[in-house]
Design an enzyme around this catalytic site. Structure first.
Site, short mmCIF file in Angstrom:
data_model
loop_
_atom_site.label_atom_id
_atom_site.label_comp_id
_atom_site.label_asym_id
_atom_site.label_seq_id
_atom_site.Cartn_x
_atom_site.Cartn_y
_atom_site.Cartn_z
N ASN A 114 0.77 -1.09 0.07
CA ASN A 114 -0.09 0.19 0.09
C ASN A 114 0.80 1.19 0.08
O ASN A 114 2.13 1.26 0.57
CB ASN A 114 -1.06 0.03 1.10
CG ASN A 114 -0.33 0.63 2.50
OD1 ASN A 114 -0.30 1.92 2.53
ND2 ASN A 114 0.20 -0.26 3.42
N ARG A 115 0.26 2.39 -0.69
CA ARG A 115 1.03 3.74 -0.44
C ARG A 115 -0.37 4.65 -0.37
O ARG A 115 -0.60 5.61 -1.08
CB ARG A 115 1.76 3.76 -1.72
CG ARG A 115 1.01 3.89 -3.24
CD ARG A 115 2.31 4.29 -4.33
NE ARG A 115 1.53 3.93 -5.68
CZ ARG A 115 1.84 2.90 -6.38
NH1 ARG A 115 2.59 2.05 -5.79
NH2 ARG A 115 1.54 2.63 -7.37
N PHE A 118 -1.67 7.84 4.65
CA PHE A 118 -2.72 8.44 5.76
C PHE A 118 -3.88 9.07 5.41
O PHE A 118 -4.35 10.23 5.89
CB PHE A 118 -1.82 9.45 6.69
CG PHE A 118 -0.64 8.99 7.66
CD1 PHE A 118 -0.48 7.35 7.62
CD2 PHE A 118 0.46 9.74 7.79
CE1 PHE A 118 0.54 7.00 8.60
CE2 PHE A 118 1.48 9.08 8.49
CZ PHE A 118 1.73 7.82 8.68
N SER A 186 5.77 5.29 8.53
CA SER A 186 5.12 4.90 7.21
C SER A 186 5.91 5.35 6.12
O SER A 186 6.48 6.21 6.04
CB SER A 186 3.72 5.70 7.13
OG SER A 186 3.27 5.42 5.93
N ASN A 188 5.04 5.89 3.29
CA ASN A 188 4.10 6.61 2.38
C ASN A 188 3.89 8.19 2.47
O ASN A 188 3.11 8.70 1.82
CB ASN A 188 2.86 5.93 2.02
CG ASN A 188 3.08 4.52 1.73
OD1 ASN A 188 3.79 4.03 0.82
ND2 ASN A 188 2.31 3.45 2.38
N THR A 189 4.51 8.74 3.53
CA THR A 189 4.48 10.35 3.80
C THR A 189 5.81 10.49 3.64
O THR A 189 6.77 10.06 4.16
CB THR A 189 3.88 10.41 4.96
OG1 THR A 189 2.53 10.11 5.10
CG2 THR A 189 4.06 12.02 5.40
N LYS A 223 6.21 3.79 17.07
CA LYS A 223 6.16 2.75 15.74
C LYS A 223 7.31 2.78 14.76
O LYS A 223 7.46 3.88 14.20
CB LYS A 223 4.77 2.71 15.24
CG LYS A 223 4.77 1.45 14.20
CD LYS A 223 3.19 1.10 13.82
CE LYS A 223 3.19 0.03 12.85
NZ LYS A 223 1.59 -0.24 12.30
N THR A 251 6.90 -3.97 13.49
CA THR A 251 7.28 -3.02 12.93
C THR A 251 6.13 -2.73 11.77
O THR A 251 5.22 -3.20 11.81
CB THR A 251 8.35 -3.53 11.90
OG1 THR A 251 7.92 -4.39 10.90
CG2 THR A 251 9.49 -4.29 12.87
N ASN A 252 6.39 -1.26 11.19
CA ASN A 252 5.43 -0.98 10.19
C ASN A 252 5.81 -1.67 8.68
O ASN A 252 6.52 -2.80 9.03
CB ASN A 252 5.97 0.58 9.70
CG ASN A 252 4.52 1.08 9.36
OD1 ASN A 252 3.62 0.77 8.72
ND2 ASN A 252 4.39 2.24 10.14
N THR A 253 5.24 -1.41 7.71
CA THR A 253 5.41 -2.22 6.41
C THR A 253 7.00 -1.96 5.90
O THR A 253 7.49 -1.16 6.44
CB THR A 253 4.42 -1.77 5.52
OG1 THR A 253 4.67 -0.23 5.44
CG2 THR A 253 3.24 -1.84 5.70
N THR A 327 -2.54 -7.53 7.81
CA THR A 327 -3.02 -8.37 6.33
C THR A 327 -3.51 -9.83 6.87
O THR A 327 -4.14 -10.29 5.98
CB THR A 327 -1.52 -8.56 5.91
OG1 THR A 327 -1.04 -7.03 5.71
CG2 THR A 327 -1.81 -9.17 4.39
C1 LIG Z 1 -3.41 -1.11 3.78
C2 LIG Z 1 -2.52 -0.84 4.99
C3 LIG Z 1 -2.64 0.70 5.59
C4 LIG Z 1 -1.96 0.58 6.75
N1 LIG Z 1 -1.95 1.72 7.50
C5 LIG Z 1 -1.30 2.14 8.56
C6 LIG Z 1 -1.49 3.14 9.29
O1 LIG Z 1 -2.11 4.06 9.10
N2 LIG Z 1 -0.72 3.44 10.60
C7 LIG Z 1 0.17 2.36 10.70
O2 LIG Z 1 0.88 2.63 11.80
N3 LIG Z 1 0.31 1.43 10.11
C8 LIG Z 1 -0.48 1.21 8.87
N4 LIG Z 1 -0.12 -0.10 8.19
C9 LIG Z 1 0.78 -1.14 8.74
C10 LIG Z 1 0.25 -2.10 9.72
O3 LIG Z 1 -0.34 -1.38 10.81
C11 LIG Z 1 1.37 -3.18 10.12
O4 LIG Z 1 2.25 -2.29 10.81
C12 LIG Z 1 1.95 -3.81 8.66
O5 LIG Z 1 1.04 -3.91 7.70
C13 LIG Z 1 2.31 -5.27 9.14
O6 LIG Z 1 1.46 -6.24 9.73
P1 LIG Z 1 0.69 -7.23 9.04
O7 LIG Z 1 1.75 -7.86 8.20
O8 LIG Z 1 -0.02 -7.92 9.88
O9 LIG Z 1 -0.20 -6.57 8.01
C14 LIG Z 1 -1.01 -0.31 6.96
C15 LIG Z 1 -0.81 -1.67 6.67
C16 LIG Z 1 -1.65 -1.99 5.30
C17 LIG Z 1 -1.55 -2.96 4.77
#
Ligand SMILES: Cc1cc2nc3c(=O)[nH]c(=O)nc-3n(C[C@H](O)[C@H](O)[C@H](O)COP(=O)(O)O)c2cc1C
Length: 351
Positions: A114-115, A118, A186, A188-189, A223, A251-253, A327
């Protein structure tokens, strides 16, 4: 049932599927008897209850940031068996998503890219809705808010406008949140991840902890990205310790694209964005281990690629106090938290 529904949902573009999912969750959010029914079948086994940061969690399996950015479905999500929620990420300014396409499935990897950047209605509006829905009390689980930087605020030499922007969100969420997560990771910002550098992080965390002390202390976490190298992680951990943050969400993505089953051309065509799901699991586990080793006393929330009780167990064994997923909720379906919770409880029973 989800095994039958998923192919239909996955035939839709991800945004339409998400909207349909949210529409279905609306029934649970607004019809109390349905919610009571869901709660009756999904309430976590008693041996999963845990206390972290002074808060009591019915289960350590929570919903990760980003799924319910605007606090549309908190009661429904809790009723599905999540032991806690992280709502948002919200920003001080309301903002749109990045241009589409901005959300992709990689079914062969059970992953997403995803990108989005926020998209949210703005911290104050989201908090108002959350309060209208009864706040955390109506969910029965601890609810945290993730705060991020508004896109219009540049990351430049002067940290003051960035801090002011985070403080505005922090003030908005502080009254209703059980804990607050500062999102500096993130991908994406633009330049957001630069806030993980020691100097900017110090200014930001210090400003927020001071404001937290003024408003009445709530647990405050950061985070972090899986893409920091060891030196970057150590620097950041130093600042976390120095400024007295209560926890780390790891972690984040990831921006990495290693070890994917999806073919290279498809991955290339998708382009930039944060990858989530199983391909992130090993790195998230590694970062959780490092976090725990560097910061023995803070709360650690492990997140990345969790799909089963064993995955959750591995993060807990690596030092996490709590676990989240996003996910896995998409690929395993609405009962993912309930299923993973039971699998985890069964492992505990077997141990
Ligand atoms: C579509 C999407 C949107 C996300 N938006 C945010 C967000 O707004 N804030 C945040 O801290 N993490 C966001 N994440 C990251 C998730 O909270 C998580 O850290 C990351 O996806 C890894 O966990 P997972 O493998 O269980 O998805 C987002 C992930 C996805 C897939």
């Amino acid at each position: 049932v989800y095994a039958l529904v998923r192919p239909l949902l996955f035939a839709l573009d991800p945004h339409t599927a998400h909207a349909l999912g949210n529409w279905s969750l609306g029934w649970l959010e607004y019809v109390a008897p349905l919610r009571a029914l869901a709660r009756a079948v999904s309430s976590p086994p008693a041996n999963l209850r845990t206390t972290v940061m002074g808060l009591s969690f019915p289960s350590p399996i929570g919903l990760a940031g980003g799924f319910d950015k605007n606090a549309l479905r908190p009661r429904a999500l809790a009723a599905l068996g999540f032991g806690f929620l992280e709502l948002g990420t919200v920003t001080a300014r309301a903002q749109d998503e990045n241009p589409r396409p901005n959300l992709f499935r990689l079914p062969r990897d059970r992953a997403l890219v995803n990108r989005l950047g926020f998209p949210n209605e703005g911290a104050a509006a989201v908090v108002q809705r959350f309060a209208r829905h009864g706040g955390a009390a109506a969910t029965g689980v601890p609810v945290g808010f993730s705060i991020g930087k508004s896109r219009v605020v540049d990351v430049g030499e002067d940290p003051a406008p960035i801090l002011a922007d985070y403080i505005e969100s922090f003030r908005a969420v502080h009254g209703v949140a059980d804990f607050v997560v500062v999102n500096v990771s993130s991908p994406n910002t633009k330049n957001l991840r630069a806030l993980q550098g020691a100097a900017l992080a110090r200014t930001l965390f210090r400003g927020l902890t001071e404001e937290n002390a003024r408003l009445g202390k709530k647990p405050l976490l950061v985070k972090i990205a899986p893409d920091l190298d060891d030196a970057g992680l150590d620097d950041l951990f130093g600042v976390v310790a120095e400024t007295g943050l209560d926890g780390v969400v790891a972690t984040n993505t990831t921006l990495a694209r290693r070890g994917l089953a999806t073919d290279g051309a498809t991955v290339e065509a998708i382009g930039t964005g944060g990858l989530s799901g199983p391909p992130l699991r090993a790195r998230a586990l590694e970062v959780v281990k490092r976090t725990r080793a560097a910061l023995p006393k803070v709360a650690v929330i492990g997140v990345g690629g969790v799909e089963t009780g064993e995955h959750a167990r591995a993060l807990l064994d690596a030092g996490a106090d709590l676990v989240q997923l996003y996910t896995g909720f998409i690929y395993r379906g609405p009962w993912a938290a309930r299923t993973i919770g039971r699998e985890l409880a069964a492992l505990a029973g077997a141990a």
